[in-house]
Design an enzyme around this catalytic site. Structure first.
Site, PDB file in Angstrom:
ATOM      1  N   ASP A  95      -6.436  -4.841   9.697  1.00 32.82           N
ATOM      2  CA  ASP A  95      -7.417  -6.342   8.558  1.00 32.82           C
ATOM      3  C   ASP A  95      -7.267  -6.963   9.309  1.00 32.82           C
ATOM      4  O   ASP A  95      -7.191  -7.764  10.239  1.00 32.82           O
ATOM      5  CB  ASP A  95      -6.100  -6.040   8.147  1.00 32.82           C
ATOM      6  CG  ASP A  95      -5.865  -7.394   6.887  1.00 32.82           C
ATOM      7  OD1 ASP A  95      -6.819  -7.606   6.222  1.00 32.82           O
ATOM      8  OD2 ASP A  95      -5.446  -7.847   6.348  1.00 32.82           O
ATOM      9  N   ASP A 484      -0.079  -6.367   5.474  1.00 32.43           N
ATOM     10  CA  ASP A 484       0.501  -7.180   5.225  1.00 32.43           C
ATOM     11  C   ASP A 484       0.733  -8.112   4.304  1.00 32.43           C
ATOM     12  O   ASP A 484       1.446  -7.580   3.720  1.00 32.43           O
ATOM     13  CB  ASP A 484      -0.029  -8.717   6.241  1.00 32.43           C
ATOM     14  CG  ASP A 484      -0.891  -9.549   5.974  1.00 32.43           C
ATOM     15  OD1 ASP A 484      -1.892  -8.067   4.810  1.00 32.43           O
ATOM     16  OD2 ASP A 484      -2.085 -10.164   5.937  1.00 32.43           O
ATOM     17  N   ASP A 488      -1.962  -3.083   0.806  1.00 33.14           N
ATOM     18  CA  ASP A 488      -1.894  -2.798   1.966  1.00 33.14           C
ATOM     19  C   ASP A 488      -0.764  -1.229   2.157  1.00 33.14           C
ATOM     20  O   ASP A 488      -0.884  -0.323   2.985  1.00 33.14           O
ATOM     21  CB  ASP A 488      -1.570  -3.420   2.990  1.00 33.14           C
ATOM     22  CG  ASP A 488      -3.120  -4.025   3.694  1.00 33.14           C
ATOM     23  OD1 ASP A 488      -3.818  -4.189   2.491  1.00 33.14           O
ATOM     24  OD2 ASP A 488      -2.330  -5.182   3.150  1.00 33.14           O
TER      25      ASP A 488
END
Length: 649
Positions: A95, A484, A488
């Protein structure tokens, strides 16, 4: 497989012992060995083959390494077995926000069709007060973060900072608070309904009303407005007008104006800044949207989210974390492909990827134009169409020069080049893919994407992130994923190694992940990879030691007792004691051997070829190392027996 091999060897040898006793010893040498002694020897064979200390050594070694990772590098390992998996990771899908960047967002530019403003300049401009008020109205009211008082020992002034929600919301609210607009906006407007940000629509919406001291309609009902923020291309698509910052007039949003807005946004995005657009709709009819009107979002919104008026785009800067670029370079040298998977615009994603080293050469990146045309090509090729060239490689079919005229371009054109065409020398360079194309990518298209060395996926949804993980695993990758957010969690769960952020991560993400970075430091992944490779190498040493010292070297005395009639050197109980106590400490010592200097310069091991236990380590242990130990053990045994004699009564 190792357990099966040991079980087969043990059971086979035990059966040989029983058959030998029944067919030969008990017939030719009656009384040489009683049935009870034969059963005891058969059990001793089974016990001798099993390295009882191996599970203790492995679990203790893994526990020590996971503790070291947690204490020294702030890497919390939730599953001991995952340590070894990290070492064989071949692809890391990371990410961007909060992982590669600091997640400390600040407003850096205000963008419209005419200008790219510095935020301080436009916020303090008296000539643009009404225009600025609209910007602040959306920033404060279409926002899920809250201001909280923070302590400041240096002065008596009260300082408030935005807390909660995401980085964008906090940056917008802090921007409005810095210029003293929050109290003004909140005293004049009330939020009636909120439609949170959705990864599918890429927008968030709020319905607001004027307070009593503001103007009212003739019938006395409150005046409602719809404020919206989100991805620029999605916001612009919902607008049919814009506000001129100089005259504060509402004008038609023509294609020319749209192009000017998007060009300015692209210019700012190319510097690595994240850009969102804001819009407003003040034309909700008061006779329909009365003060008693109940706003809903299910199954669809019962208020207009189109025909909006574009106000501005806001650029937010989020600098890369210290040490990320060096970590990416180290991972790349270790043979691990680092990919960026983000919801940001392609321009922003590419710029940040270049800054942190995921994309090494900014101008050699292939920009995907239409991956859906891969399907078109495949269907025509499979149907045997005459206009499709056959017998050529994918790269040859994709060669399209940047200066080709549109009428000369092939119907199967896939790639829009920034500076070069695909050939053997650059086919493994970088590629950036828009998430909107991923749903229609064929198998051939995925092969093409993963043939590149540097990968950037932009404007992706959580579903597309999960799809990327699945497709990479189908192509033989052992995948690590960082994340996070709640969205996800599916990708973190599906990945071979799910890595969540400890400070900024949600509880759901931490629960789904196998590893948690307690300090949110991306560079800690390098230490995890090093420890993963080290434990694999050390576990092979432990296994080699345990199956030689704790298996073969104990089996030979038992066989010697059975076939040669020697006094039994080791009882079954003594074998277990030696394995579970003496050998364990040696195994733990082997688990803690330091790494080789070039351990992070080696390629990830091939899971199909490099197993923890293979024929090589079994042959080395049983045929070489164990025999050396056995020779030494027998020499000591014979010396003892020659001096003391048989002490059995």
């Amino acid at each position: 497989r190792f357990v099966i091999i040991i079980a087969l060897l043990a059971s086979t040898t035990a059966m040989i012992v029983i058959i030998e006793w029944a067919a030969y010893l008990n017939i030719q040498h009656k009384g040489f060995m009683s049935p009870s002694s034969m059963i005891a020897n058969a059990i001793s064979v089974l016990v001798a083959y099993i390295p009882e200390g191996l599970p203790i050594s492995l679990s203790t070694g893994l526990t020590l390494i996971s503790t070291r990772l947690c204490v020294e590098h702030s890497v919390l390992v939730k599953q001991l077995s995952i340590i070894e998996t990290v070492g064989s990771m071949t692809l890391l899908a990371s990410d961007k926000t909060g992982t590669l960047t600091q997640n400390k967002m600040t407003v850096s530019n205000i963008i419209n069709c005419d200008n790219i403003h510095e935020p301080e300049t436009i916020a303090m401009s008296k000539d643009l007060h009404q225009y600025v008020l609209d910007i602040m109205k959306v920033s404060v009211l279409c926002n899920q973060s809250k201001l909280e008082v923070v302590s400041d020992n240096s002065s008596d002034a009260t300082i408030r900072e935005a807390k909660g929600s995401n980085g964008i919301d906090k940056a917008l609210l802090n921007f409005a608070e810095k210029h003293n607009f929050v109290n003004t906006v909140q005293s004049n407007f009330t939020v009636k309904f909120v439609l949170p940000f959705s990864s599918a629509t890429k927008i968030s919406v709020a319905v607001i009303s004027h307070n009593e001291k503001s103007s009212k309609c003739s019938d006395g009902s409150s005046i409602f407005s719809v404020v919206m923020k989100g991805a620029p291309e999605y916001i612009v698509a919902r607008c049919n007008s814009y506000i001129d910052e100089k005259t504060y007039e509402e004008k038609k949003l023509s294609p020319t104006v749209i192009k000017s807005i998007l060009d300015n946004i692209s210019q700012v995005s190319s510097t690595g800044k994240r850009v969102i657009a804001i819009a407003i709709n003040n034309s909700l009819p008061s006779h329909t949207f009365t003060s008693e009107y109940v706003f809903k979002s299910e199954p669809t919104a019962n208020f207009p989210c189109t025909n909006m008026t574009f106000i501005a785009a806001i650029a937010v800067s989020d600098p890369p974390r210290d040490g990320v670029k060096a970590a990416v370079e180290t991972l790349r040298k270790a043979g691990i492909q680092v990919a960026m998977v983000t919801g940001d615009a392609p321009g922003t994603a590419l710029a940040i990827a270049n800054q942190v080293g995921i994309v090494s050469t900014y101008y050699s990146v292939d920009l995907i134009d239409s991956l859906a045309k891969f399907n078109e090509y495949e269907q025509q090729r499979l149907s045997g169409a005459d206009d499709i060239e056959t017998g050529k490689t994918i790269q040859e079919l994709q060669k399209v020069r940047h200066n080709n005229n549109s009428e000369n371009k092939s119907s199967i054109e896939l790639v829009k080049y920034s500076s070069c065409e695909i050939n053997e020398s650059n086919k493994t360079s970088g590629i950036i893919v828009d998430g909107r194309d991923l749903e229609v990518v064929s198998s051939l298209g995925w092969d093409y994407i993963f043939s590149h060395r540097e990968l950037v996926f932009a404007r992706t949804t959580p579903e597309q992130k999960l799809l990327i993980v699945k497709e990479s695993q189908r192509r033989g990758h052992r995948v690590g994923v960082t994340g996070d957010g709640v969205n996800d969690s599916p990708a973190l769960k599906r990945a071979d190694v799910g890595i969540a952020m400890g400070k900024s991560g949600s509880d759901v993400a931490r629960d789904a992940a196998a590893i948690v970075l307690l300090d949110d430091n991306f560079a800690s992944i390098v230490h995890a990879v090093e420890e993963g490779r080290l434990i694999f190498a050390n576990l092979r040493k432990v296994i080699a030691y345990q199956i030689s010292a704790g298996s073969w070297a104990e089996l030979l005395p038992v066989l010697a007792t059975f076939f040669l009639g020697m006094p039994q050197p080791l009882s079954s109980f003594l074998m277990i004691i030696i394995c579970c106590f003496t050998d364990v400490f040696a195994g733990i010592a082997l688990c803690n051997e330091p790494p080789e200097k070039e351990i992070l310069l080696e390629k990830p091991r091939d899971l199909k070829k490099s197993n923890l236990v293979d024929i090589r380590i079994i042959g080395y242990s049983y045929l070489f190392y164990a025999n050396l130990e056995s020779v030494g053990a027998f020499l000591n045994y014979f010396l003892y027996m020659s001096e003391r004699g048989n002490t059995r009564t």
